[in-house]
Design an enzyme around this catalytic site. Structure first.
Site, PDB file in Angstrom:
ATOM      1  N   HIS A 195      21.581   5.843  32.425  1.00 58.14           N
ATOM      2  CA  HIS A 195      22.264   7.118  32.269  1.00 58.14           C
ATOM      3  C   HIS A 195      23.547   6.910  31.483  1.00 58.14           C
ATOM      4  CE1 HIS A 195      23.695  11.131  33.142  1.00 58.14           C
ATOM      5  NE2 HIS A 195      24.858  10.606  33.477  1.00 58.14           N
ATOM      6  N   GLY A 235       4.523  17.985   4.383  1.00 56.30           N
ATOM      7  CA  GLY A 235       5.243  19.191   3.967  1.00 56.30           C
ATOM      8  C   GLY A 235       6.545  19.356   4.729  1.00 56.30           C
ATOM      9  N   GLY A 249       0.800  -1.222   0.000  1.00 57.56           N
ATOM     10  CA  GLY A 249       0.000   0.000   0.000  1.00 57.56           C
ATOM     11  C   GLY A 249       0.832   1.271   0.000  1.00 57.56           C
ATOM     12  N   THR A 250       0.165   2.359   0.377  1.00 56.07           N
ATOM     13  CA  THR A 250       0.799   3.681   0.395  1.00 56.07           C
ATOM     14  C   THR A 250       2.043   3.650   1.280  1.00 56.07           C
ATOM     15  OG1 THR A 250      -1.389   4.671   0.210  1.00 56.07           O
ATOM     16  CG2 THR A 250       0.384   6.109   0.972  1.00 56.07           C
TER      17      THR A 250
END
Ligand code: FAD
Ligand code: NAD
Length: 473
Positions: A451, A192, A43-44
């Protein structure tokens, strides 16, 4: 014509909605077929959307880092050159690989694949005609359940003619063979900004003309403001609160006219104009009326909360129905419908479908925005943490960004998380996880975070929201 073949489930469309529904149906032992009008599956999203856009975003991000950040790290990288045709060739290979992966998944899950255009004969029968230019016989199939997963196509404005050469959609923008000198973009939304970033990083001038007063206007306002600042630094130009009135082509030049106020006419000239003002649901040629399937006022297939259409036994999922036009939303709905058909009790929590914009810095969001909480009159607290205070971000020289956490003022439950910064697209999964279990900000504050990591910024913002106080700020 041969007698129709019968299935438990037939799915129309092989995008992330359709193919994931097919996989789940296969896993659940349902006799399943999928019909796709194009020659490739996916698909897209896989062919002209998520995957190719992320491939070129990754390539251009590397180029951007090499040209703008390597020196800061003590690496000289002179005479670098981006080779657009090679980048596009790599993108094509990536697309081929993921689309082939879907073919493999269909085989693995014993899903029959048919290539052709599906249309309804009646509520249980589909005709499959050869796609444009294709040969072969028309076929008929019947099924107890049919899932419509036909997706969406780019929208345009009534006065813009998309010639697909100079006035283009995302599909063409992802296949350009020359570097534009000046791309004018209509619409400061996700497409965009992602594709504008690609070309700006390669050296094109990029101008974004947006109708509202903000970019990515549907996300929490803080994100749009922060992203605007970062993208302007990267050289993109923005014209907010501008109403586009014309886009015209003469030869290789495109001229955009917009109104920025009663007497403020804007004229921009470029060599390409990308129109990215949203997408529309795609139902053309399905002959839905023959099956009794109705559309809503926005042209989407009308569904109830279980994604059942107005015709019994016919379901619809993904971009063709209401809700966010996102690949993972389509897939979640595909699994939901497959499981309902198999008699299970699935769920989709629409509030917790995250949205990500793959610009640099990345942007991600889940849950309620601050604007929505205000509108609801909800008492909430805000905790935030800037990337500039993160040791990992300083070490990585990526200090633009912040994490903002919105919590229930009474219970401390996390109601929304809005982030911008490096690696945010992956960190949002932690926010989705904790919100899925209706966790509080204090819970995140109690969880150990390695961390130094970018993810610590989420913990710090939660400590801040819980009123305990961030530890590194
Ligand atoms: P689609 O993927 O549109 O698939 C529908 C399929 O149905 C198509 O293959 C079509 O050919 C087929 N079809 C239609 N009619 C028929 C018929 N009659 N017979 C047979 N087949 C038919 N989303 C994200 O979550 N993350 C991203 O990063 C992201 N990036 C994107 C970038 C771009 C440039 C674009 C355009 C979109 C992006 N999206 C992204 C959105 C995402 O692609 C869609 O939300 C998603 O593809 C919707 O899936 P779907 O299965 O509903 O439909
Ligand atoms: P969008 O809805 O994200 O953005 C459209 C923008 O165009 C909005 O900011 C809107 O205000 C603006 N606009 C509308 N009319 C206008 C006009 N006349 N003049 C100027 N601006 C105007 O749509 P999109 O960027 O085209 O993307 C389409 C869909 O694809 C989205 O729903 C998005 O969810 C999906 N998508 C997702 C991703 C991702 O998840 N990373 C990436 C690309 C696309």
């Amino acid at each position: 014509m041969a007698a129709p073949t019968s299935y438990d489930v037939i799915i129309i469309g092989s995008g992330p909605g359709g193919y994931i529904a097919a996989v789940r149906c296969g896993q659940l032992g349902l006799k399943t077929a999928i019909i796709e009008k194009y020659s490739t599956l996916g698909g897209t999203c896989l062919n002209v959307g998520c995957i190719p856009s992320k491939a070129v975003l990754e390539s251009t991000e590397l180029y951007q880092k090499a040209t703008h950040q390597f020196a800061e790290h003590g690496i000289d990288a002179d005479n670098l050159r981006a080779d657009l045709p090679r980048m596009m060739a790599r993108k094509d290979q990536v697309v081929k690989k993921v689309c082939d992966g879907v073919v493999f998944l269909m085989k693995k899950n014993k899903v029959d694949v048919l290539h052709g255009v599906a249309s309804f004969v009646d509520a249980t029968t589909l005709r499959v005609a050869p796609s444009d230019g294709g040969s072969g016989e028309e076929q008929q199939l019947t099924a107890k359940n049919i899932i419509i997963a036909t997706g969406s196509k780019p929208s345009t404005l009534p006065f813009i003619t998309l010639d697909k050469e100079r006035i283009i959609t995302s599909t063409e923008a992802l296949a350009l063979r020359e570097l534009p000198k000046h791309v004018i973009i209509v619409g400061g939304g996700v497409i965009g900004l992602e594709l504008g970033s690609v070309y700006a990083r390669l050296g094109s001038k990029v101008s974004v003309v947006e109708y509202t007063d903000a970019i990515i206007p549907t996300m929490d306002r803080t994100l749009g403001k922060e992203l605007l600042r970062s993208l302007k630094k990267q050289g993109l130009e923005f014209y907010l609160s501008h109403k586009v009135t014309a886009v015209e082509r003469a030869g290789d030049t495109v001229t955009l006219t917009a109104q920025g106020g009663p007497s403020a006419e804007l004229k921009l000239e470029g060599d390409y104009c990308l129109v990215s003002v949203g997408r529309r649901p795609y139902t053309e040629g399905l002959n839905l009326a023959a099956a009794g399937v109705e559309l809503d006022e926005k042209g989407r297939v009308k569904v109830n909360e279980d994604l059942q259409t107005t015709a019994p036994g016919i379901w619809a999922i993904g971009d063709v129905v209401r809700g966010a036009m996102l690949a993972h939303k389509a897939s979640d709905e595909g699994v939901y419908v497959a499981e309902l058909i198999a008699g299970k009790t699935p769920e989709v929590n629409y509030l917790l479908i995250p949205g990500v914009v793959y610009t640099w810095p990345e942007v991600a969001s889940v849950g309620y925005t601050e604007e929505q909480l205000k509108e609801q009159g909800k008492a909430y607290k805000v905790g935030s943490f800037p990337y500039s205070a993160s040791g990992r971000a300083v070490a990585g020289a990526d200090t633009e960004g912040l994490v903002k956490v919105l919590t229930d003022a009474q219970t401390d439950e996390i109601l929304g998380v809005h982030m911008i910064g490096a690696r945010i697209a992956d960190i949002i999964a932690e926010a989705v996880g904790i919100m899925h279990f209706r966790g509080a900000a204090e819970d995140v504050g109690l969880m150990s975070h390695a961390h130094p990591t970018y993810a610590e910024a989420f913990k710090e913002a939660c400590l801040n929201a819980a009123g305990i106080g961030a530890l590194n700020m």
